[in-house]
Design a protein around this motif. Structure first.
Motif, PDB file in Angstrom:
ATOM      1  N   GLY A 126       1.064  -1.217  -0.045  1.00  0.00           N
ATOM      2  CA  GLY A 126       0.012  -0.055   0.094  1.00  0.00           C
ATOM      3  C   GLY A 126       0.903   1.130  -0.095  1.00  0.00           C
ATOM      4  N   SER A 127       0.570   2.329   0.830  1.00  0.00           N
ATOM      5  CA  SER A 127       1.185   3.394   0.946  1.00  0.00           C
ATOM      6  C   SER A 127       0.925   4.224   2.160  1.00  0.00           C
ATOM      7  CB  SER A 127       0.882   4.534  -0.212  1.00  0.00           C
ATOM      8  OG  SER A 127      -0.619   4.827  -0.173  1.00  0.00           O
ATOM      9  N   PHE A 128       1.910   4.886   2.740  1.00  0.00           N
ATOM     10  CA  PHE A 128       1.675   5.980   3.914  1.00  0.00           C
ATOM     11  C   PHE A 128       2.187   7.210   3.449  1.00  0.00           C
ATOM     12  CE2 PHE A 128       5.717   3.802   4.913  1.00  0.00           C
ATOM     13  CZ  PHE A 128       6.571   4.733   5.334  1.00  0.00           C
ATOM     14  N   GLU A 131       3.923  13.912   2.653  1.00  0.00           N
ATOM     15  CA  GLU A 131       4.918  12.867   1.633  1.00  0.00           C
ATOM     16  C   GLU A 131       4.369  11.644   1.858  1.00  0.00           C
ATOM     17  OE1 GLU A 131       9.462  11.346   1.917  1.00  0.00           O
ATOM     18  OE2 GLU A 131       8.779  12.989   3.052  1.00  0.00           O
ATOM     19  N   VAL A 132       4.093  11.163   0.134  1.00  0.00           N
ATOM     20  CA  VAL A 132       3.853   9.852   0.184  1.00  0.00           C
ATOM     21  C   VAL A 132       4.741   8.861   0.053  1.00  0.00           C
ATOM     22  CG1 VAL A 132       2.125   8.086  -1.270  1.00  0.00           C
ATOM     23  CG2 VAL A 132       1.567  10.738  -0.663  1.00  0.00           C
ATOM     24  N   ARG A 133       4.731   7.653   0.469  1.00  0.00           N
ATOM     25  CA  ARG A 133       5.730   6.841   0.450  1.00  0.00           C
ATOM     26  C   ARG A 133       5.108   5.352   0.133  1.00  0.00           C
ATOM     27  NH1 ARG A 133      10.092   7.347   5.533  1.00  0.00           N
ATOM     28  NH2 ARG A 133       9.997   9.823   5.448  1.00  0.00           N
ATOM     29  N   ILE A 144      -2.324   5.695   6.272  1.00  0.00           N
ATOM     30  CA  ILE A 144      -2.025   4.320   5.832  1.00  0.00           C
ATOM     31  C   ILE A 144      -3.192   3.984   4.745  1.00  0.00           C
ATOM     32  CG2 ILE A 144      -1.220   1.949   5.983  1.00  0.00           C
ATOM     33  CD1 ILE A 144       0.073   2.627   8.589  1.00  0.00           C
ATOM     34  N   ASN A 145      -2.948   3.644   3.572  1.00  0.00           N
ATOM     35  CA  ASN A 145      -3.760   3.103   2.692  1.00  0.00           C
ATOM     36  C   ASN A 145      -3.425   1.743   2.289  1.00  0.00           C
ATOM     37  OD1 ASN A 145      -6.141   5.220   1.810  1.00  0.00           O
ATOM     38  ND2 ASN A 145      -4.129   6.193   1.583  1.00  0.00           N
ATOM     39  N   LEU A 146      -4.161   0.593   2.484  1.00  0.00           N
ATOM     40  CA  LEU A 146      -3.714  -0.839   2.260  1.00  0.00           C
ATOM     41  C   LEU A 146      -4.321  -1.380   1.036  1.00  0.00           C
ATOM     42  CD1 LEU A 146      -4.073  -1.863   5.795  1.00  0.00           C
ATOM     43  CD2 LEU A 146      -1.809  -1.637   4.788  1.00  0.00           C
ATOM     44  N   GLU A 147      -3.517  -1.960   0.311  1.00  0.00           N
ATOM     45  CA  GLU A 147      -3.995  -2.623  -1.149  1.00  0.00           C
ATOM     46  C   GLU A 147      -5.154  -3.630  -0.685  1.00  0.00           C
ATOM     47  OE1 GLU A 147      -0.986  -3.717  -3.821  1.00  0.00           O
ATOM     48  OE2 GLU A 147      -0.260  -1.690  -4.070  1.00  0.00           O
ATOM     49  N   GLN A 148      -4.705  -4.529   0.215  1.00  0.00           N
ATOM     50  CA  GLN A 148      -5.524  -5.774   0.639  1.00  0.00           C
ATOM     51  C   GLN A 148      -6.084  -5.495   2.358  1.00  0.00           C
ATOM     52  OE1 GLN A 148      -6.629  -8.141  -1.359  1.00  0.00           O
ATOM     53  NE2 GLN A 148      -5.387  -7.193  -3.200  1.00  0.00           N
ATOM     54  N   ASP A 197     -10.333  -6.834   8.492  1.00  0.00           N
ATOM     55  CA  ASP A 197     -10.769  -6.260   7.304  1.00  0.00           C
ATOM     56  C   ASP A 197     -10.545  -4.683   7.176  1.00  0.00           C
ATOM     57  OD1 ASP A 197     -11.150  -8.792   6.410  1.00  0.00           O
ATOM     58  OD2 ASP A 197     -13.349  -8.670   7.263  1.00  0.00           O
ATOM     59  N   VAL A 198      -9.266  -4.019   7.744  1.00  0.00           N
ATOM     60  CA  VAL A 198      -9.164  -2.637   7.684  1.00  0.00           C
ATOM     61  C   VAL A 198      -8.241  -2.495   6.394  1.00  0.00           C
ATOM     62  CG1 VAL A 198      -7.691  -0.998   8.852  1.00  0.00           C
ATOM     63  CG2 VAL A 198      -9.151  -2.679  10.283  1.00  0.00           C
ATOM     64  N   ILE A 199      -8.779  -1.435   5.663  1.00  0.00           N
ATOM     65  CA  ILE A 199      -8.037  -0.756   4.571  1.00  0.00           C
ATOM     66  C   ILE A 199      -7.446   0.473   4.456  1.00  0.00           C
ATOM     67  CG2 ILE A 199      -9.595  -2.269   2.995  1.00  0.00           C
ATOM     68  CD1 ILE A 199     -11.094   0.134   2.443  1.00  0.00           C
ATOM     69  N   GLU A 200      -7.740   1.124   5.422  1.00  0.00           N
ATOM     70  CA  GLU A 200      -7.415   2.643   5.745  1.00  0.00           C
ATOM     71  C   GLU A 200      -7.229   3.140   7.185  1.00  0.00           C
ATOM     72  OE1 GLU A 200      -8.240   7.218   3.995  1.00  0.00           O
ATOM     73  OE2 GLU A 200      -9.510   5.482   3.322  1.00  0.00           O
ATOM     74  N   VAL A 201      -5.940   3.617   7.484  1.00  0.00           N
ATOM     75  CA  VAL A 201      -5.826   4.097   8.994  1.00  0.00           C
ATOM     76  C   VAL A 201      -5.324   5.294   9.047  1.00  0.00           C
ATOM     77  CG1 VAL A 201      -5.197   3.321  11.357  1.00  0.00           C
ATOM     78  CG2 VAL A 201      -5.313   1.596   9.477  1.00  0.00           C
ATOM     79  N   HIS A 202      -5.751   6.328  10.049  1.00  0.00           N
ATOM     80  CA  HIS A 202      -4.876   7.500  10.211  1.00  0.00           C
ATOM     81  C   HIS A 202      -4.633   7.534  11.555  1.00  0.00           C
ATOM     82  CE1 HIS A 202      -3.890  11.678   9.531  1.00  0.00           C
ATOM     83  NE2 HIS A 202      -4.270  12.184  10.684  1.00  0.00           N
ATOM     84  N   PHE A 203      -3.291   7.904  11.996  1.00  0.00           N
ATOM     85  CA  PHE A 203      -2.818   8.231  13.404  1.00  0.00           C
ATOM     86  C   PHE A 203      -2.478   9.523  13.622  1.00  0.00           C
ATOM     87  CE2 PHE A 203      -1.453   4.081  11.513  1.00  0.00           C
ATOM     88  CZ  PHE A 203      -1.911   2.986  12.293  1.00  0.00           C
ATOM     89  N   ARG A 204      -2.874  10.052  14.688  1.00  0.00           N
ATOM     90  CA  ARG A 204      -2.612  11.437  15.037  1.00  0.00           C
ATOM     91  C   ARG A 204      -2.376  11.647  16.589  1.00  0.00           C
ATOM     92  NH1 ARG A 204      -4.955  16.086  17.203  1.00  0.00           N
ATOM     93  NH2 ARG A 204      -6.886  15.107  17.543  1.00  0.00           N
TER      94      ARG A 204
END
Length: 298
Positions: A177-179, A184-186, A257-261, A274-281
């Motif tokens: 996926g990506s974070f 800044e996207v990695r 974080i965005n997850l592909e699966q 079954d989590v596909i997207e998470v934001h931490f602050r």
């Protein structure tokens, strides 16, 4: 000071249930207002109802603390910890290692104001949740190791998660996926897992020896090495040796974080599927809690 004690009888692989009379007897020096949880999520409900309480002593582990703080009025209620869980990450960071340490700290009422990690995640079916974590969040390998430990190795007590960590690293853990950090996207491809940590401890591992619970940051570990190298790191960390740390680490106050699966997400020992997207602050100076007066490390 009006105290409420919340006891989770399932903590420590059911050890609390076997020692219930002893726990209640020892808690009498602090309070006789005691609630015993009966099902998952019950501590949240109990804490939410505790409107006239000044402080809550949580008798359990990280999961019971997680449930309790997500029902507490964080602006007016102080958290005390009586550590009897399988993992006691926050308690260890506050130098509260044993039941009597916790009772003594609660009686002394020496307090600190610590950060919390605010977590917002979305599941594959569109459901979403916002919650707070005091200590450890995991995706991939860490979450899968906790699932395996809860399912197979609880009988080994505090050795539960070190054992499951050794076993799980040889099983499938890939994350893709990506974070993004401050825009800044990695991209992440075939990494084994991610730790997002507020304390020095992840379960029984002092995995983040430089972490502070009041610095306005959380620590991230990106795990991408193979089973042999990861188990060498795990073994060294277990003995608090840090000369071999192949996993990438950094600190930040936000992470998306965005997850592909769909993946399992672990928050302080609790598993969400079954989590596909998470934001931490980071939520700085968000909660007042009791610590050990002599040896507090923040």
């Amino acid at each position: 000071m009006r105290w409420l004690a919340i006891i989770n009888p399932a903590s420590g692989g059911g050890k609390s249930a076997k020692e219930m009379d002893n726990l209640i007897s020892k808690l009498a020096v602090l309070t006789t207002v005691i609630e015993i949880t009966e099902y998952p999520g019950h501590a949240t409900e109990i804490a939410r109802r505790a409107k006239q309480i000044d402080a809550i002593a949580v008798v359990g582990g990280d999961g019971t603390i997680y449930e309790s703080i997500n029902g507490m009025d964080l602006h007016k209620t102080t958290l005390g910890i009586i550590p009897v869980g399988t993992g006691n990450s926050l308690a260890q960071n506050l130098n509260i290692s044993y039941l009597m340490d916790g009772l003594e700290a609660c009686r002394n009422m020496s307090t600190a104001i610590i950060d919390l990690i605010e977590v917002q995640f979305q599941k594959q079916n569109g459901d979403s949740l916002r919650c707070y974590s005091t200590s450890t969040i995991g995706l991939g390998y860490p979450a899968n190791a906790v699932k395996l430990g809860n399912r197979r190795f609880k009988i080994f007590g505090k050795a539960c998660y070190p054992i499951s960590g050794v076993v799980q690293i040889f099983l499938k853990n890939d994350l893709d996926g990506s974070f993004s950090i401050n825009g800044e996207v990695r991209h992440i491809e075939h990494i084994k897992g991610l730790f997002i940590n507020n304390t020095q401890f992840a379960g029984n591992f002092r995995a983040f020896p430089d972490a502070k619970v009041d610095d306005g940051l959380f620590d991230v570990m990106k795990m991408s090495v193979g089973p042999l190298r990861q188990n060498i790191q795990n073994l060294l960390v277990l003995f608090e040796q840090y000369f071999y740390m192949p996993s990438e680490q950094f600190s930040t106050d936000q992470l998306h974080i965005n997850l592909e699966q769909p993946q399992s997400l672990m928050i302080d020992g609790e598993i969400y599927q079954d989590v596909i997207e998470v934001h931490f602050r980071i939520n700085p100076k968000a909660m007042r809690c009791i610590h050990n007066l002599v040896d507090f490390v923040a």
